[in-house]
Design a protein around this motif. Structure first.
Motif, mmCIF file in Angstrom:
data_model
loop_
_atom_site.group_PDB
_atom_site.id
_atom_site.type_symbol
_atom_site.label_atom_id
_atom_site.label_comp_id
_atom_site.label_asym_id
_atom_site.label_seq_id
_atom_site.Cartn_x
_atom_site.Cartn_y
_atom_site.Cartn_z
ATOM 1 N N LYS A 13 33.210 35.785 44.364
ATOM 2 C CA LYS A 13 33.977 36.296 42.659
ATOM 3 C C LYS A 13 32.801 36.972 42.779
ATOM 4 O O LYS A 13 31.820 36.939 42.683
ATOM 5 C CB LYS A 13 34.279 35.099 41.547
ATOM 6 N N ALA A 14 33.408 37.760 41.741
ATOM 7 C CA ALA A 14 32.367 38.750 41.511
ATOM 8 C C ALA A 14 30.414 38.940 40.530
ATOM 9 O O ALA A 14 31.107 37.543 39.761
ATOM 10 C CB ALA A 14 33.074 40.303 40.280
ATOM 11 N N PRO A 15 30.264 38.694 40.211
ATOM 12 C CA PRO A 15 28.518 38.633 39.695
ATOM 13 C C PRO A 15 28.448 38.280 38.628
ATOM 14 O O PRO A 15 28.032 37.436 38.315
ATOM 15 C CB PRO A 15 27.803 39.792 40.469
ATOM 16 N N TYR A 16 29.218 39.094 37.198
ATOM 17 C CA TYR A 16 28.673 39.085 36.107
ATOM 18 C C TYR A 16 29.694 38.843 35.165
ATOM 19 O O TYR A 16 29.444 37.859 33.968
ATOM 20 C CB TYR A 16 27.868 40.096 35.395
ATOM 21 N N GLY A 17 30.832 38.957 36.094
ATOM 22 C CA GLY A 17 32.434 38.229 34.888
ATOM 23 C C GLY A 17 32.528 36.765 34.665
ATOM 24 O O GLY A 17 33.249 36.044 33.304
ATOM 25 N N ASP A 45 36.268 39.403 45.676
ATOM 26 C CA ASP A 45 35.470 40.353 44.531
ATOM 27 C C ASP A 45 33.925 39.850 45.010
ATOM 28 O O ASP A 45 33.249 40.252 44.304
ATOM 29 C CB ASP A 45 35.926 39.806 43.493
ATOM 30 N N PHE A 48 31.069 42.117 46.129
ATOM 31 C CA PHE A 48 30.204 42.611 44.733
ATOM 32 C C PHE A 48 28.601 42.164 44.849
ATOM 33 O O PHE A 48 28.486 42.618 43.623
ATOM 34 C CB PHE A 48 31.572 42.998 43.861
ATOM 35 N N LYS A 52 24.962 47.305 46.249
ATOM 36 C CA LYS A 52 23.660 47.687 46.150
ATOM 37 C C LYS A 52 23.101 48.668 44.368
ATOM 38 O O LYS A 52 24.250 48.626 44.298
ATOM 39 C CB LYS A 52 23.528 49.336 47.223
ATOM 40 N N GLY A 53 21.850 47.703 44.110
ATOM 41 C CA GLY A 53 21.739 49.062 42.706
ATOM 42 C C GLY A 53 22.956 48.491 41.634
ATOM 43 O O GLY A 53 22.659 49.470 40.945
ATOM 44 N N ASP A 87 37.374 47.019 52.252
ATOM 45 C CA ASP A 87 38.082 47.963 52.598
ATOM 46 C C ASP A 87 39.411 48.571 51.095
ATOM 47 O O ASP A 87 39.139 49.276 50.595
ATOM 48 C CB ASP A 87 38.858 48.137 53.729
ATOM 49 N N GLU A 88 39.544 47.506 50.918
ATOM 50 C CA GLU A 88 40.488 47.100 49.726
ATOM 51 C C GLU A 88 39.729 47.714 48.718
ATOM 52 O O GLU A 88 40.132 47.617 47.649
ATOM 53 C CB GLU A 88 40.821 45.549 49.238
ATOM 54 N N ARG A 89 38.793 47.600 48.505
ATOM 55 C CA ARG A 89 37.758 48.003 47.056
ATOM 56 C C ARG A 89 36.806 50.076 47.597
ATOM 57 O O ARG A 89 36.244 49.591 46.698
ATOM 58 C CB ARG A 89 36.251 47.407 47.313
ATOM 59 N N GLY A 90 37.417 50.302 48.925
ATOM 60 C CA GLY A 90 36.520 51.513 49.385
ATOM 61 C C GLY A 90 34.677 51.662 49.124
ATOM 62 O O GLY A 90 34.447 52.198 49.309
ATOM 63 N N LEU A 91 34.473 50.132 50.048
ATOM 64 C CA LEU A 91 33.262 49.918 49.707
ATOM 65 C C LEU A 91 33.062 50.051 51.309
ATOM 66 O O LEU A 91 33.827 49.923 52.485
ATOM 67 C CB LEU A 91 33.040 48.524 49.656
ATOM 68 N N ASP A 95 27.291 50.511 51.276
ATOM 69 C CA ASP A 95 27.164 49.968 49.446
ATOM 70 C C ASP A 95 26.622 48.739 49.507
ATOM 71 O O ASP A 95 26.214 48.008 47.908
ATOM 72 C CB ASP A 95 29.017 50.368 49.129
#
Lengths: 135, 100, 111
Positions: A13-17, A45, A48, A52-53, A87-91, A95
Motif C-alpha cells: 500500500k501507498a504510505p499516507y492514503g 503501491d 512508494f 526518495k524526497g 516499471d508500472e509506475r515509471g520508477l 527514485d
C-alpha cells in the motif's frame, strides 16, 4: 530464542492514503526485538513507501520514511523491491531512498539492502518463508 | 462546469480510469491524496492522462505530491495547485463529482 | 490531560508522564522529567539523552535497547556500548527512562 524463523513482511500500500504502511513498519520494529530473520518486500503501491524526497509538512502527517533507513541498525538487511511494480509506475531504483546496513562479516562495510526482484523471484521468496505477514 | 476529484491510486483502483472515460470536454480533474500518483510521469497510466489533457484540465494538489516524494516527477502540463487553489476550483465549478 | 510545570510554564504529558510535544523540550524540561524518574542527571546521562534526540531527529523513532547499545558503543566508545553501563545510568530501562527524559515518545516494542 533458539528457533529463528524466516519472516517476510509484504508491503503493498501507498504510505499516507491508508494506515497499512505505518502499521507494518511498527510491527516490523516490534518484531525486530525478537531477533528473527526479517525481510521486507515492497510491491504494487508499496514501492512508494520508500520513495526518495518525501516531505509531509503540507499534509500534517508524520513523515515516517526516514525510519526505513534505520532498519539496517535492526539487522534487517534484505529489502526486496518488485521490478514490475517499479516499471508500472515509471520508477527506477534511483527514485528510492538508499537503504543500507553495515556488514558485520566484512569489517562493517556499508552495503545496500535493496534487492530488485521479478515476479518469479517473488514467488520463490514467498515459498521459502516460515511466516508471511501482509500489509 | 464540473470538477472531478480523484483520491485513489490509479494502480490500485479504477477511479482515475473511470473518471478519464466519463469527464466531459472542458471539465477539470483534480488529483488529491493517493490520487496524485496518477500525475506520475512515465507510469502505465500516464499516456491515458496525457491524451485526456487535450479536452480536460488536469490538476494535482501540491502538498500531496510533496508528501509522496513525486513533486518533481509530474507529467508536463499538469497544473499543480495548493489548498487555496483547491478551494478556488470548488467555487468556480458548480458541481463536484468525487471519484472515491 | 495531565500537565507538568517548569519555570511557570505548563507542558502536556500523557498518563505515564511522557511529553506530548517533543518540540517543546528543553534541558530544563529534561531535568524535571528526570526528577519524576528519580534520576540524578550527570554529564554521562546527558550524553545519552543528546544521542537519543539526534537519533530521533534523523530516523523519527526511538531506538530499541539493542540498537541503542550498539550505536552508543560506536559513537561514544566501547566501554559505554553495553547494557550494564546504560542500566547503571537509567536503572528502570535505558530506552524507556532515557526516552522519557529526552522528551521522546515511548519506544515501539520497548521492554
Amino acid at each position: 530464542m533458539s528457533d529463528t524463523k524466516k519472516f517476510l513482511y509484504v508491503n503493498r500500500k501507498a504510505p499516507y492514503g491508508t494506515i497499512y504502511a505505518l502499521e507494518s513498519l511498527e510491527v516490523v520494529l516490534i518484531g525486530a526485538a525478537f531477533e528473527q530473520d526479517v525481510q521486507l518486500l515492497f510491491m504494487d503501491d508499496g514501492v512508494f513507501q520508500i520513495a526518495k524526497g518525501q516531505d509531509t509538512k503540507g499534509i500534517e502527517n508524520k513523515n515516517f520514511s526516514p525510519t526505513y533507513t534505520a532498519l539496517g541498525d535492526y539487522e534487517i538487511t534484505k529489502m526486496y523491491v518488485s521490478q514490475e511494480s517499479l516499471d508500472e509506475r515509471g520508477l527506477t531504483i534511483d527514485d528510492l531512498m538508499p537503504l543500507t546496513y553495515e556488514d558485520e562479516d566484512d569489517d562493517w562495510a556499508e552495503k545496500s539492502s535493496i534487492i530488485v526482484v521479478n515476479n518469479a523471484e517473488i514467488a520463490a521468496l514467498m515459498e521459502e518463508q516460515d511466516v508471511v505477514l501482509s500489509f | 462546469m464540473m470538477l472531478h476529484t480523484v483520491n485513489k491510486s490509479p494502480f490500485e483502483k479504477n477511479s482515475l480510469n473511470s473518471c478519464l472515460n466519463c469527464a466531459a470536454e472542458g471539465s477539470t480533474i483534480l488529483l488529491i491524496e493517493d490520487g496524485v500518483y496518477g500525475a506520475l510521469k512515465g507510469s502505465s497510466i500516464a499516456d491515458k492522462v496525457q491524451a485526456a489533457m487535450g479536452k480536460v484540465t488536469v490538476c494535482a494538489l501540491g502538498p500531496d505530491l510533496a508528501a509522496r516524494g513525486i513533486a518533481d516527477k509530474v507529467i508536463d502540463g499538469i497544473k499543480v495547485v495548493d489548498y487555496a487553489g483547491f478551494v478556488a476550483l470548488s467555487v468556480e465549478n458548480d458541481k463536484v463529482q468525487a471519484w472515491l | 490531560m495531565a500537565t507538568m510545570t517548569v519555570n511557570g510554564k505548563d507542558y502536556e504529558v500523557d498518563e505515564e508522564g511522557y511529553l506530548l510535544d517533543l518540540s517543546q523540550w528543553s534541558k530544563e524540561v529534561g531535568e524535571e522529567l528526570a526528577k519524576s524518574e528519580s534520576v540524578d542527571m550527570t554529564e554521562s546521562h546527558w550524553e545519552v539523552i543528546d544521542f537519543l534526540r539526534e537519533y530521533y531527529d534523523e530516523y523519527q523513532i526511538a531506538p530499541a535497547v539493542r540498537v541503542l547499545t550498539k550505536a552508543i558503543g560506536k559513537k561514544l566508545g566501547k566501554e559505554k556500548g553495553n547494557s550494564k553501563y546504560l542500566y547503571e545510568l537509567f536503572p528502570y530501562g535505558p530506552a524507556k527512562q532515557a526516552c522519557k527524559i529526552a522528551g521522546l515518545p515511548k519506544p515501539t516494542g520497548c521492554i
